[in-house]
Design a protein around this motif. Sequence first.
Motif, short mmCIF file in Angstrom:
data_model
loop_
_atom_site.label_atom_id
_atom_site.label_comp_id
_atom_site.label_asym_id
_atom_site.label_seq_id
_atom_site.Cartn_x
_atom_site.Cartn_y
_atom_site.Cartn_z
N CYS A 12 3.36 -7.27 16.38
CA CYS A 12 2.03 -6.96 16.44
C CYS A 12 1.54 -5.70 15.91
O CYS A 12 0.79 -5.69 15.02
CB CYS A 12 1.46 -7.09 17.85
SG CYS A 12 -0.19 -6.77 18.14
N CYS A 13 2.29 -4.61 16.34
CA CYS A 13 1.88 -3.08 15.98
C CYS A 13 2.28 -3.14 14.40
O CYS A 13 1.65 -2.38 13.65
CB CYS A 13 2.86 -2.11 16.77
SG CYS A 13 2.19 -2.33 18.42
N TYR A 14 3.37 -3.83 14.10
CA TYR A 14 3.90 -3.57 12.64
C TYR A 14 2.72 -4.33 11.84
O TYR A 14 2.55 -3.61 10.61
CB TYR A 14 5.19 -3.97 12.42
CG TYR A 14 5.72 -4.26 10.91
CD1 TYR A 14 6.21 -3.05 10.25
CD2 TYR A 14 5.43 -5.11 10.12
CE1 TYR A 14 6.50 -2.86 9.10
CE2 TYR A 14 5.86 -5.28 8.85
CZ TYR A 14 6.46 -3.92 8.22
OH TYR A 14 6.64 -3.88 6.96
N GLN A 15 2.15 -5.28 12.19
CA GLN A 15 1.41 -5.88 11.46
C GLN A 15 -0.01 -5.01 11.17
O GLN A 15 -0.49 -5.16 9.98
CB GLN A 15 0.76 -7.37 12.12
CG GLN A 15 -0.11 -8.26 11.32
CD GLN A 15 -0.35 -9.33 11.73
OE1 GLN A 15 -0.10 -9.70 12.99
NE2 GLN A 15 -1.00 -10.51 11.21
N VAL A 16 -0.29 -4.56 12.13
CA VAL A 16 -1.83 -3.60 12.13
C VAL A 16 -1.32 -2.61 11.00
O VAL A 16 -2.03 -2.01 10.23
CB VAL A 16 -1.99 -3.26 13.58
CG1 VAL A 16 -3.32 -2.21 13.45
CG2 VAL A 16 -2.54 -4.72 14.27
N SER A 17 -0.30 -1.88 11.72
CA SER A 17 0.01 -0.44 10.84
C SER A 17 0.41 -0.87 9.38
O SER A 17 0.31 0.05 8.70
CB SER A 17 1.13 0.18 11.55
OG SER A 17 2.41 -0.53 11.25
N SER A 18 0.80 -1.89 9.10
CA SER A 18 1.22 -2.43 7.68
C SER A 18 -0.03 -2.56 6.88
O SER A 18 0.07 -2.67 5.52
CB SER A 18 2.17 -3.26 7.54
OG SER A 18 1.58 -4.78 8.03
N LEU A 19 -1.13 -2.76 7.39
CA LEU A 19 -2.19 -2.99 6.33
C LEU A 19 -2.53 -1.68 5.70
O LEU A 19 -2.20 -0.68 6.02
CB LEU A 19 -3.55 -3.04 7.46
CG LEU A 19 -3.76 -4.63 8.32
CD1 LEU A 19 -4.81 -4.53 8.92
CD2 LEU A 19 -3.89 -5.33 7.28
N ILE A 20 -2.90 -1.95 4.51
CA ILE A 20 -3.48 -0.69 3.63
C ILE A 20 -4.54 -0.15 4.02
O ILE A 20 -5.53 -0.45 4.77
CB ILE A 20 -3.67 -1.52 2.17
CG1 ILE A 20 -3.88 -0.38 1.10
CG2 ILE A 20 -5.13 -2.05 2.33
CD1 ILE A 20 -4.08 -0.84 -0.32
N ASP A 21 -4.51 1.25 3.79
CA ASP A 21 -5.53 2.20 4.35
C ASP A 21 -6.77 1.95 3.41
O ASP A 21 -6.85 2.09 2.10
CB ASP A 21 -5.01 3.69 4.06
CG ASP A 21 -5.85 4.70 4.42
OD1 ASP A 21 -7.11 4.65 4.65
OD2 ASP A 21 -5.16 5.63 5.01
N CYS A 22 -7.97 1.78 4.13
CA CYS A 22 -9.10 1.64 3.39
C CYS A 22 -9.52 2.71 2.47
O CYS A 22 -10.15 2.45 1.50
CB CYS A 22 -10.38 1.15 4.44
SG CYS A 22 -10.17 -0.25 5.33
N LYS A 23 -9.24 4.17 2.81
CA LYS A 23 -9.48 4.94 1.99
C LYS A 23 -8.60 4.85 0.65
O LYS A 23 -9.35 5.18 -0.43
CB LYS A 23 -9.17 6.37 2.67
CG LYS A 23 -10.18 6.59 3.92
CD LYS A 23 -9.70 8.17 4.42
CE LYS A 23 -10.02 9.14 3.53
NZ LYS A 23 -9.71 10.37 4.18
N ASP A 24 -7.35 4.43 0.65
CA ASP A 24 -6.60 4.38 -0.46
C ASP A 24 -7.26 3.06 -1.39
O ASP A 24 -7.56 3.26 -2.73
CB ASP A 24 -5.36 3.83 -0.36
CG ASP A 24 -4.55 4.92 0.43
OD1 ASP A 24 -4.83 6.22 0.22
OD2 ASP A 24 -3.37 4.69 0.95
N VAL A 25 -8.10 2.12 -0.72
CA VAL A 25 -8.51 1.10 -1.63
C VAL A 25 -9.91 1.56 -2.21
O VAL A 25 -10.13 1.40 -3.34
CB VAL A 25 -9.29 -0.05 -0.56
CG1 VAL A 25 -9.96 -0.96 -1.10
CG2 VAL A 25 -7.74 -0.76 0.16
N LEU A 26 -10.50 2.46 -1.59
CA LEU A 26 -11.67 3.20 -2.11
C LEU A 26 -11.39 4.14 -3.22
O LEU A 26 -12.33 4.30 -4.21
CB LEU A 26 -12.81 3.73 -1.07
CG LEU A 26 -13.08 2.80 0.16
CD1 LEU A 26 -13.78 3.54 1.00
CD2 LEU A 26 -14.00 1.77 -0.57
N THR A 27 -10.38 4.67 -3.15
CA THR A 27 -10.05 5.78 -4.23
C THR A 27 -9.18 5.34 -5.58
O THR A 27 -9.02 5.84 -6.40
CB THR A 27 -9.14 6.88 -3.73
OG1 THR A 27 -8.07 6.35 -3.05
CG2 THR A 27 -9.94 7.72 -2.71
N SER A 28 -8.85 3.78 -5.28
CA SER A 28 -8.24 3.24 -6.38
C SER A 28 -9.08 2.55 -7.26
O SER A 28 -10.45 2.31 -7.07
CB SER A 28 -7.40 2.19 -5.66
OG SER A 28 -6.72 1.28 -6.56
#
Length: 338
Positions: A12-28
């Motif tokens: 469970c915790c790995y699944q949540v923590s493995s999501l991409i960072d939204c800030k990285d999405v916005l700066t890409s």
Amino acid sequence: LLIFVTSLIFSCCYQVSSLIDCKDVLTSNETFTGRCNNKWTNLKPFIRPTQREVGFAWIQYKLNKSFTSSKDAQNTIDANEVPGIIGPDNYIYVIDDHHTLCALDYSGYSSTSVTFNIICDKRGQSLDDFWSYMDSHNLAYTAAHPDGKPNDLPIPISYTLLPTSFSFSTSYISFNDDPWRSLAGYSRKVTSAAAPAPSCSSSGDDKYCERCMYRGCVDGFQSSGGGVAYFEFRWAYYLNDATFHNNSYWPSASDLQVFQSAYNTAAGVYPAVMGKINPDEWFAAADLVIALCRAASTGAYQVPEEVFPDSASYLLPGYFNGYVKLPADPDCALPLCE
């Protein structure tokens, strides 16, 4: 058993923590759809609303119920993936859950991890084209009450009048208050409507079977499919109209009079002051508005096209005539990106 539980927690915790960072999405520079997350304190500067008004009293209800501790806040947010669209200025425009995020912001639990489900990436569009798309696909509510007149009916507004930041904190609130949107929220949680409303105590009854409306999918009546855009705002418009402008929709003058008294008590201060809002007073008003929600005349009411453009239907979604027991509301699908 211990190994299984440990593995489950890790998964469970790995699944949540493995999501991409939204800030990285916005700066890409790469187009993105899917899930991303980060702490609210980090994401808040990059979040934008798609409506001008929220119901302060409804936020108070959510705050009291689900944000009493950091653990409660995280559990609540974990159960509410927030749908959003990336706009041309590399902000995430929230298309639902404004009230939940407002409650989180006011709670002060800014380290809460928030997961966004990005359904569209429109960062390559101009602002005018972006907002034209949002309006034509019912992804923004560009209407509001005239300033300082909460009982006047909402009118269309330009997207330039929407809040330029997402803030509902003790120091700054970027939204206007819509008490009728609050009432629509409370009316969905009614458990003690006056007779002849049914009791919801039988086996198999939904706890809120006597509530105002059924929040179904597609047209407001289906058990699956896409949701109805700005569902509660449609009902809020009607409750406002019937109470202060077209009283003939009420079953009787006495029903209207008793409701107006309760409503004026609950919504006596405008805008509402957080911390001084009494949810019990709002529930008392919501109990009494059920007579209007279930009235035969309500079934013929249509919300105006200029306020709710490009709707599949202008009738009130999820309306049921009479005091029938309503089933539990379904979970509807998010809109698709085009």
